[in-house]
Scaffold this motif. Structure first.
Motif, short mmCIF file in Angstrom:
data_model
loop_
_atom_site.label_atom_id
_atom_site.label_comp_id
_atom_site.label_asym_id
_atom_site.label_seq_id
_atom_site.Cartn_x
_atom_site.Cartn_y
_atom_site.Cartn_z
N SER A 188 76.13 -30.76 -25.36
CA SER A 188 75.89 -32.06 -24.72
C SER A 188 74.42 -32.15 -24.33
CB SER A 188 76.77 -32.21 -23.48
OG SER A 188 76.51 -31.17 -22.55
N TRP A 189 73.90 -33.37 -24.35
CA TRP A 189 72.51 -33.62 -23.98
C TRP A 189 72.45 -33.91 -22.49
CZ3 TRP A 189 67.88 -32.94 -26.07
CH2 TRP A 189 66.78 -33.62 -25.55
N ASN A 190 71.76 -33.06 -21.74
CA ASN A 190 71.73 -33.20 -20.29
C ASN A 190 70.33 -32.92 -19.77
OD1 ASN A 190 72.62 -33.49 -17.60
ND2 ASN A 190 73.06 -31.31 -17.44
N GLU A 191 69.73 -33.91 -19.14
CA GLU A 191 68.43 -33.77 -18.50
C GLU A 191 67.37 -33.21 -19.45
OE1 GLU A 191 68.90 -31.54 -14.93
OE2 GLU A 191 70.13 -33.06 -13.94
N GLY A 192 67.33 -33.77 -20.64
CA GLY A 192 66.27 -33.44 -21.58
C GLY A 192 66.49 -32.19 -22.41
N GLN A 193 67.71 -31.60 -22.38
CA GLN A 193 67.97 -30.42 -23.19
C GLN A 193 69.44 -30.35 -23.59
OE1 GLN A 193 67.25 -26.80 -21.03
NE2 GLN A 193 68.25 -27.52 -19.18
N TYR A 194 69.71 -29.61 -24.67
CA TYR A 194 71.07 -29.40 -25.13
C TYR A 194 71.70 -28.25 -24.34
CZ TYR A 194 70.08 -32.39 -29.13
OH TYR A 194 69.75 -33.46 -29.93
N GLN A 195 72.97 -28.43 -23.91
CA GLN A 195 73.61 -27.43 -23.08
C GLN A 195 75.03 -27.15 -23.56
OE1 GLN A 195 73.42 -28.89 -19.05
NE2 GLN A 195 71.33 -28.14 -18.75
N LEU A 196 75.46 -25.89 -23.40
CA LEU A 196 76.82 -25.46 -23.67
C LEU A 196 77.30 -24.64 -22.48
CD1 LEU A 196 76.62 -24.30 -27.40
CD2 LEU A 196 78.07 -26.13 -26.54
N ASN A 197 78.62 -24.63 -22.27
CA ASN A 197 79.20 -23.83 -21.19
C ASN A 197 79.66 -22.49 -21.76
OD1 ASN A 197 80.48 -22.79 -18.96
ND2 ASN A 197 82.29 -24.09 -19.16
N PHE A 198 79.03 -21.40 -21.32
CA PHE A 198 79.35 -20.08 -21.85
C PHE A 198 79.96 -19.17 -20.79
CE2 PHE A 198 76.02 -21.53 -24.74
CZ PHE A 198 76.67 -21.36 -25.95
N GLN A 199 80.44 -19.74 -19.68
CA GLN A 199 81.16 -18.97 -18.67
C GLN A 199 80.38 -17.75 -18.19
OE1 GLN A 199 84.88 -18.22 -20.68
NE2 GLN A 199 85.66 -20.25 -20.21
N GLY A 200 79.09 -17.95 -17.93
CA GLY A 200 78.28 -16.89 -17.34
C GLY A 200 77.59 -15.98 -18.32
N ARG A 201 77.94 -16.02 -19.60
CA ARG A 201 77.27 -15.20 -20.62
C ARG A 201 76.16 -16.04 -21.23
NH1 ARG A 201 78.20 -9.82 -21.67
NH2 ARG A 201 78.52 -10.07 -23.92
N VAL A 202 74.97 -15.46 -21.39
CA VAL A 202 73.83 -16.19 -21.93
C VAL A 202 74.04 -16.39 -23.43
CG1 VAL A 202 71.34 -16.20 -22.22
CG2 VAL A 202 72.35 -15.20 -20.17
N LYS A 203 74.15 -17.62 -23.86
CA LYS A 203 74.43 -17.91 -25.26
C LYS A 203 73.70 -19.17 -25.71
CE LYS A 203 77.46 -14.67 -25.87
NZ LYS A 203 76.98 -13.96 -24.72
N ASN A 204 73.50 -19.31 -27.02
CA ASN A 204 73.00 -20.57 -27.56
C ASN A 204 73.76 -21.02 -28.78
OD1 ASN A 204 72.03 -18.87 -29.59
ND2 ASN A 204 69.94 -18.89 -28.82
N MET A 205 74.87 -20.35 -29.13
CA MET A 205 75.70 -20.79 -30.24
C MET A 205 77.15 -20.40 -29.98
SD MET A 205 75.65 -19.71 -34.30
CE MET A 205 76.33 -18.07 -34.00
N GLN A 206 78.05 -21.32 -30.25
CA GLN A 206 79.48 -21.04 -30.22
C GLN A 206 80.08 -21.54 -31.53
OE1 GLN A 206 80.47 -23.18 -26.55
NE2 GLN A 206 81.08 -21.24 -25.62
N LEU A 207 81.00 -20.75 -32.11
CA LEU A 207 81.71 -21.16 -33.31
C LEU A 207 83.16 -21.43 -32.94
CD1 LEU A 207 80.32 -18.70 -36.03
CD2 LEU A 207 79.64 -21.06 -35.59
N GLU A 208 83.66 -22.59 -33.34
CA GLU A 208 85.01 -23.00 -32.99
C GLU A 208 85.74 -23.54 -34.22
OE1 GLU A 208 84.59 -26.13 -30.11
OE2 GLU A 208 83.98 -27.60 -31.62
N ASN A 209 87.08 -23.57 -34.14
CA ASN A 209 87.86 -24.16 -35.23
C ASN A 209 88.04 -25.65 -34.99
OD1 ASN A 209 89.79 -24.31 -33.22
ND2 ASN A 209 91.19 -22.86 -34.17
N GLN A 210 88.85 -26.27 -35.83
CA GLN A 210 89.04 -27.72 -35.73
C GLN A 210 89.75 -28.14 -34.44
OE1 GLN A 210 91.10 -28.24 -39.54
NE2 GLN A 210 89.29 -29.24 -40.38
N MET A 211 90.43 -27.20 -33.80
CA MET A 211 91.14 -27.52 -32.56
C MET A 211 90.31 -27.21 -31.32
SD MET A 211 94.98 -26.19 -33.57
CE MET A 211 94.37 -24.58 -34.11
N GLY A 212 89.06 -26.78 -31.53
CA GLY A 212 88.18 -26.51 -30.41
C GLY A 212 88.32 -25.14 -29.81
N GLN A 213 89.01 -24.22 -30.49
CA GLN A 213 89.16 -22.85 -29.99
C GLN A 213 87.95 -22.02 -30.39
OE1 GLN A 213 92.60 -20.81 -31.50
NE2 GLN A 213 92.30 -19.01 -30.20
#
Length: 249
Positions: A188-213
């Protein structure tokens, strides 16, 4: 200590049921840590070398990748450090050479094992943003699609093996060949940058299936250290390959 054993047990019963996980094997619930993933660290060692370590009772190096500098395209040779040792010579003739990650063409990568048949274990494709998109949207993240077997070839099972992974990914026929397709989760675009929720782990990429898992998380901790978390159907080897593609772009 069993160097192939990963995952901190979450209860006495978990400790009893904890299993050893081979780098080719698909993990089960018994291997996952409290986050629900197998947690590893990838280290950039210099000299085009990368290491993956399981985060259990410290850090145990399990895989080493060496980029082949003379190759016309990117070519990472991958070695089993649990078998050959962390400081052993990295050669295709060595007994702990297990496969390679090769860039077949621009932004397309295939992971092969070391067998004579060169079986394909995973395929990755990137959609690189155009210069116009980067100017309009700031710096949008790179989009990746990947396809992997539902179970590793070493575990057997009908329909496990295909040497046409890239073709199935491009044509959308992966569903008919016991394969799993994943793609990067859009931030999501928030305050001038792209953000993801990684539950406390520092990350910049998540891979998910079609159901969002979510099946894989990867991101930078500092210039030489990266977190890599994964779960089935990824293996340690295919997850490491996904991380290596990020270094190559």
């Amino acid at each position: 200590m069993d160097l192939a054993r990963i995952g901190h047990p979450r209860s006495p019963r978990d400790k009893e049921n904890n299993q050893s996980l081979h780098i080719f094997s698909v993990p089960t619930d018994a291997h996952y840590q409290a986050t629900g993933f197998v947690q590893t660290v990838v280290t950039r060692c210099g000299n085009n070398r990368y290491k993956l370590a399981f985060q259990v009772e410290g850090e145990t190096v399990a895989l080493i990748a060496q980029r082949k500098i003379t190759s016309m395209t990117s070519n990472y040779r991958i070695f089993d450090a649990l078998r050959g040792g962390e400081n052993s010579k990295l050669s295709k003739k060595a007994g702990h050479y297990i496969g390679k990650l090769r860039r077949d063409k621009v932004s397309c990568y295939t992971l092969y094992d070391s067998s004579r048949e060169k079986r394909q274990l995973a395929a990755f494709v990137y959609d690189i943003p155009s210069l116009v998109s980067q100017v309009k949207e700031g710096q949008p993240p790179r989009k990746m699609q990947a396809v992997i077997p539902k179970c590793s070839p070493q575990q057997g099972g009908e329909g496990q093996h295909s040497n046409r992974l890239m073709e199935h990914l491009h044509n959308g026929t992966w569903q008919h060949h016991n394969l799993v397709a994943v793609q990067t989760r859009p931030p999501s675009w928030n305050e001038g940058q792209y953000q993801l929720n990684f539950q406390g782990r520092v990350k910049n990429m998540q891979l998910e299936n079609q159901m969002g898992q979510t099946f894989l998380q990867f991101g930078k901790v500092d210039d030489a250290r990266f977190h890599l978390d994964f779960k089935a159907p990824f293996t340690a080897l295919s997850a490491f390959a996904a991380a290596l593609t990020q270094f190559d772009l």
